[in-house]
Design a protein around this motif. Structure first.
Motif, short mmCIF file in Angstrom:
data_model
loop_
_atom_site.label_atom_id
_atom_site.label_comp_id
_atom_site.label_asym_id
_atom_site.label_seq_id
_atom_site.Cartn_x
_atom_site.Cartn_y
_atom_site.Cartn_z
N GLY A 371 -18.11 -48.68 20.90
CA GLY A 371 -17.02 -47.72 20.95
C GLY A 371 -17.41 -46.47 21.72
O GLY A 371 -16.63 -45.95 22.54
N ALA A 372 -18.63 -45.98 21.47
CA ALA A 372 -19.10 -44.78 22.17
C ALA A 372 -19.10 -45.02 23.68
O ALA A 372 -18.64 -44.19 24.47
N LEU A 373 -19.58 -46.18 24.08
CA LEU A 373 -19.67 -46.50 25.50
C LEU A 373 -18.29 -46.65 26.13
O LEU A 373 -17.99 -46.06 27.17
N ILE A 374 -17.43 -47.44 25.49
CA ILE A 374 -16.12 -47.71 26.13
C ILE A 374 -15.25 -46.46 26.11
O ILE A 374 -14.47 -46.22 27.02
N ASP A 375 -15.44 -45.59 25.10
CA ASP A 375 -14.73 -44.31 25.11
C ASP A 375 -15.15 -43.49 26.33
O ASP A 375 -14.33 -42.89 27.01
N SER A 376 -16.46 -43.48 26.62
CA SER A 376 -16.90 -42.68 27.78
C SER A 376 -16.45 -43.33 29.09
O SER A 376 -16.14 -42.63 30.05
N VAL A 377 -16.37 -44.66 29.12
CA VAL A 377 -15.85 -45.35 30.31
C VAL A 377 -14.38 -44.96 30.53
O VAL A 377 -13.94 -44.65 31.63
N TYR A 378 -13.64 -44.93 29.42
CA TYR A 378 -12.22 -44.57 29.47
C TYR A 378 -12.04 -43.14 30.00
O TYR A 378 -11.20 -42.87 30.87
N LEU A 379 -12.88 -42.22 29.49
CA LEU A 379 -12.77 -40.82 29.92
C LEU A 379 -13.20 -40.67 31.38
O LEU A 379 -12.61 -39.90 32.13
N ASP A 381 -12.91 -42.94 33.65
CA ASP A 381 -11.82 -43.49 34.45
C ASP A 381 -10.69 -42.46 34.60
O ASP A 381 -10.01 -42.39 35.61
N LYS A 382 -10.55 -41.63 33.56
CA LYS A 382 -9.44 -40.66 33.53
C LYS A 382 -9.79 -39.38 34.30
O LYS A 382 -8.99 -38.86 35.06
#
Length: 613
Positions: A371-379, A381-382
């Motif tokens: 979750g920590a990793l994919i949250d940072s990937v999402y941010l 990307d944004k």
């Protein structure tokens, strides 16, 4: 007691240090002018100076004003504004002097020179200084000899040779080097520690650092840090603390790969005399992913990009390991094997043995890292660069893995060694992994099994609401079917899992405040209620205190949040740095400085500023 207090007097408090570095390694400089921690050439290399872990056998680079009539000079330490150049000032009756400590940043490949420069300046009057340079290679296990060459001292150990050059005369005793010199107003002396090179004739070559070159290196290093910091977009109320935290996080970055270490030290104790001493000189996926979030918030996208690239190379979907396609931690070069061993010959900080190198927790299953990793990937990307198709493939593989494995017991965020459980925080972050991937896919129209992902996401949500809530405690709890409280649940509103004004969340926040919070300081959990398989007590956990500030902020308790934040700032050291924990009388414990705490500070300041308007 006499023995241990005598022992403690040989060690500076952990917080009485500043940090300098060159994005490959760091040195800790005590407020007395002594470098008592320095690993060469990188963060996780064996130490050259480690008096921090053994005052007698560790090795140190002492440099200070000579005591007048047996009275040591008063000292003050500060950073040259907006940089990681550290100034230690010495005040005596006869004059005022200072040491300017820094490591030049060499752009380009890892093979570039690493050097440590100590420039001594007499600002007023006259001042006498003395130096003792006593390296102890290989964590104090490798013997070395000293030979003088063209006025420089060459320390030769089996695996490494370092040269000390100085603009004042050096004297050696075959093992250590000393110098004593007096400076008048406006005069300076320079010490430089470099790796020994090889000249064109194949013999040792020593590159000195004359006064003018030191002047030039000083200006270049100041310019580098100021240029870097100028990219910050933070203009809020706590600019000095936020920028110091950002500069510190940058110092914990290993530029050849983009890895970010959890802390640059090993085995600084969570309790003096205790055994909770761990090696933090590695990349924890969780800490580094949160770091990326903090740096992105401030506008530093390059670091995020480097880290994303590094991590994508590490994802191994075919890996048949219990921890899944990602390990919880890696070496700064990406290596997966971090065998843990104890260095029995070192007494440990203030006698807190064992000293450990390597980390056995590397093989644990901790589901929250996804979750920590994919949250940072999402941010990223944004706010950073839109994601590449290769990165998206890797994300999909991770989310598919999470969908299959979210329901296993794991070791949890706190790496307890008390057995696997179904931790709420781990479930929460599995929900975050899937939820953020769905958001990204929808926003960008990317291909993925949306229906399957959404079904799993909703199943996790219901599971947390049903089995993570304790009607008896009127709170969300540490793990299923129990009533232990855990500060990690503070992440529920931060991760946008639950509304910060939801009655169940309000009740949880009250329960946490009652059980785990004292004067803004937050315990991770109550070790008496939740045995963690480890001996001894621990202090309060500083990142949890910043999470608490953020949870109060989001719940609209702005006065409380601001007071708790301002109180937390009083626990920083004289330079604005934090170790991992704060003990019962306000002293700092654990590895220092800790990335997790500094990124928590940045995030709390950012969100509190925004809420205060």
């Amino acid at each position: 007691m006499g023995h241990s207090s005598g022992r403690q007097s040989r060690y500076l408090p952990i917080a009485d240090h500043g940090l300098i570095g060159d994005l490959r390694t760091v040195a800790l400089v005590g407020s007395n002018g002594t470098i008592d921690w320095y690993c060469y050439p990188s963060f996780d290399s064996p130490s050259v100076f480690a008096a921090l872990l053994d005052a007698d056998r560790g090795g140190a680079f002492e440099l200070a004003a000579v005591p007048l009539n047996g009275v040591p000079a008063r000292t003050k330490q500060f950073y040259f504004p907006d940089t990681n150049v550290l100034i230690t000032r010495f005040f005596t009756d006869e004059g005022l002097g200072e040491i300017q400590d820094f490591m030049p940043i060499s752009p380009g490949p890892a093979a570039a020179r690493h050097r440590l420069i100590r420039r001594v300046v007499c600002v007023r009057g006259t001042i006498a200084f003395q130096a003792r340079v006593a390296p102890r290679f290989g964590y104090g296990t490798e013997p070395h000899r000293v030979r003088m060459l063209d006025g420089a001292a060459i320390f030769e150990a089996p695996a490494l040779a370092l040269a000390l050059t100085a603009t004042v005369p050096l004297a050696d005793d075959g093992r250590d080097v000393r110098a004593r010199f007096t400076l008048h107003q406006g005069r300076s002396a320079v010490f430089a520690l470099d790796q020994v090179g090889v000249g064109p004739d194949g013999r040792s070559a020593v590159l000195g650092c004359p006064t003018q070159e030191a002047e030039h290196e000083f200006s270049a290093t100041v310019a580098y840090w100021r240029r870097w910091l100028a990219a910050s977009r933070y203009r809020g109320r706590w600019r000095e603390m936020v920028h110091r935290s950002a500069l510190t996080l940058k110092l914990l970055t290993y530029s050849p790969t983009g890895a970010i270490v959890a802390a640059p030290t090993t085995s600084l104790p969570e309790q003096i005399g205790g055994t909770r001493n761990w090696d933090y000189r590695y990349l924890w996926v969780r800490d580094a992913a949160f770091c990326v979030y903090a740096l992105l918030r401030l506008g530093f996208t390059e670091e995020a990009e480097a880290f994303m690239g590094f991590l994508t190379r590490l994802i191994d979907v075919r890996a048949d390991r219990p921890s899944g396609p990602l390990q919880i931690m890696y070496g700064i070069d990406g290596r997966t094997d971090l065998p843990e061993r104890e260095l029995d010959h070192l007494e440990g900080y203030c006698g807190s043995a064992p000293v450990r190198v390597g980390n056995a927790a590397a093989t644990q299953l901790q589901l929250d890292i996804y979750g920590a990793l994919i949250d940072s990937v999402y941010l990223y990307d944004k706010w950073g660069q839109p994601m590449s198709s290769d990165h998206w493939e890797a994300v999909c593989a991770l989310v598919d893995w999470v969908c299959e494995h979210w329901d296993q017991p794991d070791e949890g965020i706190w790496e307890t060694r008390g057995g696997a459980k179904r931790f709420l925080y781990s479930r929460l972050m599995c929900w975050v992994a899937i939820e953020r991937a769905i958001r990204t896919a929808r926003r960008r129209g990317l291909p993925c099994p949306l229906t399957d992902w959404a079904a799993t996401r909703d199943a996790i949500y219901r599971r947390i609401m049903e089995r993570g809530w304790s009607p008896a405690r009127q709170a969300f709890v540490q793990h299923e079917d129990d009533s232990v409280l855990d500060a990690a649940v503070l992440m529920m509103p931060l991760a946008k899992f639950i509304s910060p004004t939801d009655p169940k969340w309000s009740a949880t926040l009250n329960a946490l405040a009652e059980d785990l919070v004292t004067d803004s300081l937050v315990h991770r959990y109550d070790p008496n209620a939740s045995p963690d398989g480890l001996e001894g007590q621990e202090g309060t956990f500083s990142i949890c205190s910043f999470w608490y500030v953020e949870a109060l902020t989001r719940a609209g308790h702005l006065d409380e949040a601001r007071l708790a934040f301002e109180k937390m700032l009083t626990y920083a050291n004289h330079l604005g740095l934090y170790a991992e924990q704060i003990g019962h009388n306000g002293e700092q414990h654990g590895n220092f400085p800790q990335a997790f705490t500094h990124l928590g500070l940045i995030s709390a300041a950012f969100n509190l500023d925004r809420a205060l308007g």
